[in-house]
Design a protein around this motif. Structure first.
Motif: not given
Length: 185
Positions: A120-146, A151-152
């Protein structure tokens, strides 16, 4: 030698996106949150050497520079152009940029929830963030907490901690699991 095709202002008043005619990073993005992390990258090191630069983010044919509050863009842009033009590119200028990819601090090959989140991040979210010059790193998860790290341009943008975070969480809840909670670390 990357040529600057366009300079775009981002929603973050302290970040600007340089759209280039040649790639400076292929596949995974390169994020430099400070000058020390840029020690082995000539372009990032050159941008930090200009002064008043707080972070550099590169992905395919764009890079985003974030600056301190005390210098204006009219002063900074000409100084930043020199190291960009002097840098070596990483590929031919005619290639199509790869789809944005999530840089992950966690292995997810045996974790179906993380695999679904990454999709989901790669198909829908990252393209929108990249359009504004940014992105994100997936740091981890604990149960249902992501846990994510922006970045950028997103790294210090006020909207990233409010509207953008809520939108990411809503999309992951809709597409992956309604109980997911997303936090920025």
């Amino acid at each position: 030698m990357p040529k600057i095709a366009e300079i775009e202002y981002t929603p973050n008043p302290n970040a600007v996106k340089f759209v280039l005619k040649e790639a400076v990073a292929v596949g995974f993005p390169k994020s430099f949150p400070n000058a020390e992390t840029a020690e082995h990258d000539e372009l990032a090191k050159g941008l930090f050497a200009v002064g008043h630069v707080t972070s550099v983010f590169m992905q395919d044919k764009f890079l985003t520079v974030t600056k301190t509050d005390d210098k204006g863009w009219p002063e900074m842009l000409p100084l930043l152009a020199a190291p960009i033009r002097a840098a070596a590119g990483v590929g031919g200028g005619t290639s199509t940029p790869a789809a944005p990819r999530v840089f992950s601090k966690v292995e997810d090959e045996n974790d179906p929830l993380l695999r679904d989140i990454r999709m989901v991040l790669e198909s829908a979210i990252l393209p929108a963030l990249a359009a504004d010059g940014g992105g994100l790193e997936l740091v981890g998860r604990h149960e249902k907490q992501v846990m994510i790290r922006y970045v950028g341009a997103c790294g210090s943008c006020p909207a990233s901690l409010t509207g953008t975070l809520v939108a990411i969480e809503g999309m992951l809840q809709k597409e992956v699991d309604p109980e997911i909670v997303v936090i920025s670390v």
